[in-house]
Design a protein around this motif. Structure first.
Motif: not given
Length: 160
Positions: A18-26, A57-69
């Motif tokens: 799955v894809s990865f996303r980091d809200t700090d990077a966003d 936003t990330a919780l709506v747009e992203h369905d992979g692994i999400l890292a939060l600060g």
């Protein structure tokens, strides 16, 4: 801070395909500056508002692994949104934090007496992490691969 959210998140994303996303990077990308600069220039309240929006936003747009600060859970609305997702809290003790980060990097919330402030932050946040986390995985003395496996085990997930 320094617990390995991004490193472990990327490993998990690869293992689960799955894809990865980091809200700090966003936030950094959207603002065009580092988080420490946002804290210094605009203050914590401004940053927390950015963080709240980035997580929603990330919780709506992203369905992979999400890292939060680490402070994202301070917001009640964010905790409510996270309740709908399998959240894992990565933990470590202060000695491990010192080894990993030296507690001397640009950490705005740890500017004075970093060990004491780190302990106080963790003590105040621990109940909030417990409120949203399905599992808590200790990272102390573990490699990122071992932590990723522990997360998979805790959530009873199999690699893709």
């Amino acid at each position: 801070m320094g617990v390995g959210k991004t490193t472990v998140g990327e490993l998990l994303a690869g293992r689960l395909d799955v894809s990865f996303r980091d809200t700090d990077a966003d936030i950094v990308a959207a603002q065009g500056r580092e988080i420490s600069d946002i804290f210094v220039d605009e203050g914590e309240a401004y940053f927390r508002a950015l963080e709240k929006n980035a997580v929603a936003t990330a919780l709506v747009e992203h369905d992979g692994i999400l890292a939060l600060g680490g402070g994202a859970i301070l917001d009640e609305t964010t905790r409510t949104l996270l309740a709908e997702h399998p959240v894992v809290c990565l933990s470590m003790d202060v000695e491990e934090a010192v080894q990993r980060t030296g507690l001397n990097q640009a950490r705005p919330l740890l500017a004075v007496n970093p060990r004491k402030q780190w302990r106080e932050l963790m003590e105040s946040r621990r109940p909030l992490y417990a409120e949203v986390a399905r599992a808590v995985v200790a990272t102390d003395g573990r490699t990122p691969d071992e932590v990723a496996q522990a997360v998979l085990d805790a959530l009873e997930l199999k690699e893709a």
